[in-house]
Write an enzyme that holds these catalytic residues in place. Structure first.
Site, PDB file in Angstrom:
ATOM      1  N   HIS A 110      -2.464 -22.916   9.074  1.00 40.75           N
ATOM      2  CA  HIS A 110      -3.622 -23.046   9.958  1.00 40.75           C
ATOM      3  C   HIS A 110      -4.713 -23.740   9.169  1.00 40.75           C
ATOM      4  O   HIS A 110      -4.997 -23.354   8.037  1.00 40.75           O
ATOM      5  CB  HIS A 110      -4.091 -21.671  10.435  1.00 40.75           C
ATOM      6  CG  HIS A 110      -4.975 -21.752  11.644  1.00 40.75           C
ATOM      7  ND1 HIS A 110      -6.263 -22.230  11.573  1.00 40.75           N
ATOM      8  CD2 HIS A 110      -4.750 -21.446  12.935  1.00 40.75           C
ATOM      9  CE1 HIS A 110      -6.785 -22.201  12.793  1.00 40.75           C
ATOM     10  NE2 HIS A 110      -5.894 -21.727  13.628  1.00 40.75           N
ATOM     11  N   ARG A 149     -13.734 -24.970  16.462  1.00 41.61           N
ATOM     12  CA  ARG A 149     -13.730 -26.430  16.603  1.00 41.61           C
ATOM     13  C   ARG A 149     -13.753 -26.823  18.070  1.00 41.61           C
ATOM     14  O   ARG A 149     -14.364 -27.813  18.449  1.00 41.61           O
ATOM     15  CB  ARG A 149     -12.510 -27.026  15.893  1.00 41.61           C
ATOM     16  CG  ARG A 149     -12.679 -27.054  14.366  1.00 41.61           C
ATOM     17  CD  ARG A 149     -11.384 -27.388  13.653  1.00 41.61           C
ATOM     18  NE  ARG A 149     -10.440 -26.288  13.765  1.00 41.61           N
ATOM     19  CZ  ARG A 149      -9.123 -26.424  13.911  1.00 41.61           C
ATOM     20  NH1 ARG A 149      -8.593 -27.638  13.947  1.00 41.61           N
ATOM     21  NH2 ARG A 149      -8.342 -25.381  14.011  1.00 41.61           N
TER      22      ARG A 149
END
Ligand SMILES: Cc1cc2nc3c(=O)[nH]c(=O)nc-3n(C[C@H](O)[C@H](O)[C@H](O)COP(=O)(O)OP(=O)(O)OC[C@H]3O[C@@H](n4cnc5c(N)ncnc54)[C@H](O)[C@@H]3O)c2cc1C
Ligand code: SF4
Ligand code: SF4
Ligand code: FES
Lengths: 256, 556
Positions: free
Chosen positions: B327, B347
């Protein structure tokens, strides 16, 4: 990897880190002051079997009670989330006996009667608020028990939504309530009986069971790689972020 | 007051300086330019650990002999069993049952529920507490195509594209077709989905989806699913016997090659038990705690690939087991939280990634593998990483942009768990950026199984993160919580049909002996022991003083 310090889950302890005394079940160990309680146990030489799960504050395995040497106050926390302090006297509560009833979600109504029939001890709550003070998730435990008594099941569910079932509240309650199981039942009743069911979901399940999509799915399984990629690239219209406001509909309805 | 030390403040100032302008650019819909397909390939081949030289090696034993696996996994496959088969009198099992489920996460629990509802006697054996699992950690959500503008058809396409078209299509068909059935099942069990007042599910996009189909319960979707399933298992206690702190260490077969149970190890009394079962469901989850290449991980304490090792020894092939999902955004500072997940949502809400100079260097929503490789490149080849006081390296994730873009209070509202985690260390992520670096997150591949969760060994089923084929070489967010329930249920149902006319022959551990022979025939000399069961975080200094205790693998 070249140029990057990677140590798995072993903490890096710079040389000038201050070492402080903590007392693991009464026994003194010197540990770096930067560690969490969980990693301080490991630093001291313990390999966890009980009392360690997610290591990220969400499973409730690492319930911890502590005092600061010489102080009368009792503190509660999650070992994986709490940084050690000088003179902590630590103990784990990896398991605490609980009471649980069969949670008959299908045949129960979300009412005070249901809660009291299954967990009559909630009526014995003396309002001391000790449970709330013990909760590492800052949940208003006493309040949700009161909601269960009053039959405000939805509020009981919402107040307890962050509960990780660590059992700290239960270990402290003079009325011997197993709070988190009361809350568990309330949440399931809320999800199944108070929240309205999703009609679109029910309809979709019926469509699936009637075989509506079998043809499409078979087609997809058998397509050539090229055609599959083409459809992926060219035929997927992107649902805009504000689709609900504008009542968005895709132009291609062949596969809906 | 800032929780960041002086040494990091200078770089933070540069981040602050470029912030207003970056926010303006996001508002105008401008982004850092995404990579082309060719550029993606290049950065992956040079900077993704999966493709880097020296991160993999050939395994010389077992059904995939000759294939490459990550070093840390190869070590576990080329290792001795914890047990000596000769020590076990298999004619006298300690327990007998219809179905043995190994693993108490979402996959194992849903399998146990289905088998029990079909009238089977079930033993659910698990390594830690029931529910101490990766399932409980999932924050983001679970996918299901249940809206009118969506259908399993599009869910299928999205999933295949996400997996670089390498997924097993029959399995993906089952996954996407069952998805609404799963959501409906969870709803009837009383899961508190995020809903509108009229009962309609609230849905969002995830990376790589063309329709909104991410269902959630706040930022603790996995926790809510796990609580509900565990509660339902407890409701079924007449038929399901849960045995905690008792990991399986080897499968048991019968003389006809059927799966016939397992050997459990009681971590507290250190006894081994023989469990005889007509069918076995492997649901041991992933492998994050192998810490590939020394990377930290997001996974729970017990994610040590045990199921892979046991089933491989018994003869099950592995699919895409060389593919590790890193990740891109794991915590690097504070030291106490290293490796923990920072969800993709940050994000998604508009935060961008910055190097030590406060400059953008990557499109924030590249696929996970590409994004990770770009961060590693920035910190190595380009030397633009930020160094923490403990010597770690990372880049900034500029979370304060979120409140500027979406309004004051958004960070606190949308990311409550993250906010609390950082504020405990004096860092207010709505005002200061987070320092991040890739972290091991998910096992993309696993045991070879079919769409009914059957492996090639009769009577052995596989469900959840331990399985391979569902996600190809890259999983989409929200498809794993779905995977574990779809194939957990399918495994439970398949097993309960299978056992109806099963008569087991004599039990045997001959596959373990055979595997030991393969190891010595291959000339492998090692004192490694597997499955790992628990990782070992004890310091060498302490171990050196443990004169009477002996480490057997990673366990004392
Ligand atoms: C931080 C984090 C966030 C995530 N977010 C999402 C998300 O938003 N959406 C999504 O879809 N997915 C997400 N995932 C992935 C998803 O949560 C997991 O892949 C999934 O829950 C795995 O379920 P499982 O039942 O297969 O394994 P697990 O839930 O890990 O359960 C495995 C169980 O097996 C036990 N076990 C292990 N070895 C043995 C043994 N030898 N014997 C007996 N028992 C054993 C373990 O103790 C555990 O109880 C996330 C994962 C993590 C770590
Ligand atoms: S600890 Fe028990 S008695 Fe005290 S407030 Fe909480 S529930 Fe009531
Ligand atoms: S309510 Fe009780 S069981 Fe739940 S998190 Fe708080 S202390 Fe733990
Ligand atoms: S280990 Fe899971 S909450 Fe601490």
């Amino acid at each position: 990897m070249k140029g990057i310090l990677l140590t798995g889950d072993k903490p890096v302890i710079p040389e000038n880190t201050k070492m402080i005394p903590v007392y693991i079940m009464g026994k003194r160990y010197m540990v770096p002051e930067t560690l969490t309680i969980q990693k301080a146990f490991e630093y001291a030489g313990y390999q966890w079997i009980r009392g360690c799960g997610c290591r990220g504050g969400i499973c409730g395995a690492c319930a911890t009670v502590y005092r600061i040497m010489g102080d009368h106050k009792l503190y509660f926390g999650l070992a994986c989330q709490t940084v050690v302090k000088e003179d902590m006297v630590l103990a784990q509560i990896p398991f605490y006996p609980y009471k649980r009833k069969y949670h008959d979600v299908e045949n129960s109504e979300p009412t005070a009667e249901t809660m009291i029939a299954n967990y009559p001890e909630i009526l014995k709550c003396v309002g001391c608020n000790t449970c709330t003070r013990a909760c590492p998730m800052d949940i208003k435990v006493m309040d949700y028990i009161n909601c269960a008594i009053r039959g405000d099941i939805e509020r009981c569910a919402k107040l307890s939504l962050d509960c990780i079932m660590c059992g700290l509240c239960t270990s402290r309650c003079p009325a011997q309530i197993t709070h988190y199981n009361v809350a568990m039942f309330a949440r399931r009743l809320t999800g199944a009986k108070i929240y309205k069911r999703a009609n679109h979901l029910k309809a979709r399940v019926q469509e699936i069971n009637s075989g509506k999509y079998d043809k499409f799915m078979k087609e997809l399984t058998e397509l050539s790689d090229e055609e599959l990629k083409r459809r992926y690239v060219e035929e997927r219209e992107w649902e805009p972020l504000n689709s609900r406001d504008i009542g968005w509909k895709p132009q291609d309805e062949r596969f809906l | 007051m800032s929780g960041y030390p002086e040494s990091l403040r200078e770089s933070i100032k540069l981040v602050e300086k470029s912030r207003a302008e970056r926010v303006e650019r996001v508002r105008r819909g401008e982004t850092f330019k995404p990579l082309t397909m060719d550029q993606r390939k290049e950065v992956l081949s040079k900077f993704h650990p999966d493709y880097m030289e020296g991160t993999k090696r050939v395994v010389n034993v077992g059904p995939d002999k000759g294939q490459y696996f990550p070093n840390e996994l190869a070590d576990l496959l080329e290792a001795h069993s914890r047990i000596n088969p000769k020590d076990f009198d298999l004619k006298n099992p300690d327990m007998e049952t219809d179905v043995l489920v190994i693993g108490g996460g979402g996959a194992g629990s849903s399998a146990a529920i289905m088998s029990a509802k079909e009238g089977c006697k079930v033993i659910l054996a698990t390594k830690l507490r029931h529910g101490d699992a990766n399932t409980v950690m999932a924050e983001g959500g679970i996918q299901a195509a249940d809206q009118e503008v969506d259908s399993p058809y599009y869910h299928f396409l999205d999933t295949m594209g996400g997996g670089h078209f390498l997924n097993d299509r029959k399995i993906v068909s089952a996954l996407t077709k069952d998805a609404p059935i799963i959501a409906h099942w969870l709803e009837s069990l009383g899961m508190m989905f995020d809903k509108y007042p009229d009962g309609r599910m609230k849905v969002r996009h995830g990376g790589g989806t063309c329709r909104k189909r991410m269902h959630s319960c706040g930022d603790m979707t996995g926790s809510e699913i796990m609580r509900v399933l565990r509660d339902e298992v407890r409701n079924l206690s007449d038929n399901i016997d849960v045995i905690e702190f008792s990991p399986a260490v080897e499968l048991v077969l019968d003389s006809n090659g059927r799966c016939a149970g397992a050997i459990l190890y009681n971590l507290e009394t250190e006894e081994y038990y023989i469990v005889k079962a007509k069918a076995v469901i492997m649901a041991t989850g992933g492998f994050g705690r192998l810490h590939f290449n020394g990377f930290p991980c997001t996974n729970h304490y017990g994610a040590t690939a045990d199921g892979i090792v046991m089933a491989y020894r018994a003869g099950v092939k592995l699919r895409y087991m060389d593919s590790v999902q890193y990740h891109p955004t794991g915590v690097v500072y504070p030291e106490q939280n290293v490796g923990l997940l920072i969800t993709e949502k940050v994000r998604g809400l508009g935060a961008t990634l910055l190097n030590v100079k406060g400059e953008e260097f990557v499109f924030p929503l590249e696929p996970r593998d590409v994004e990770s490789a770009c961060i590693i490149r920035e910190c190595t080849e380009r030397g633009n990483g930020i160094i923490t006081p403990t010597g770690r390296v990372g880049v900034w994730l500029d979370s304060p942009m979120i409140d500027m873009l979406e309004g004051e209070g958004t960070v606190k509202r949308e990311l409550p768990a993250k906010y609390i985690q950082f504020i405990r260390h004096g860092i207010d992520i709505s005002k200061e950026p987070m320092l991040i670096f890739p972290t091991v997150h998910y096992q993309n591949g696993g045991l070879w199984m079919d769409e009914n969760a059957m492996t090639e060994i009769p009577g052995l089923y596989s469900a959840g993160e331990v399985s391979g084929g569902v996600h190809g070489r890259n999983r989409l967010m929200g498809n794993s919580l779905l995977d574990i329930l779809v194939f957990g249920r399918r495994a439970g149902l398949s097993a309960s049909q299978y056992i109806r006319d099963i008569k087991l022959a004599d039990l045997t551990l001959s596959h373990v002996e055979k595997y030991e022979k393969e190891i010595s025939d291959a000339g492998i000399v090692t004192d490694r022991i597997s499955p790992m069961i628990l990782p070992d975080y004890i310091r060498d200094e302490v171990k050196a003083k443990e004169k009477t205790s002996k480490y057997f693998g990673t366990l004392r």
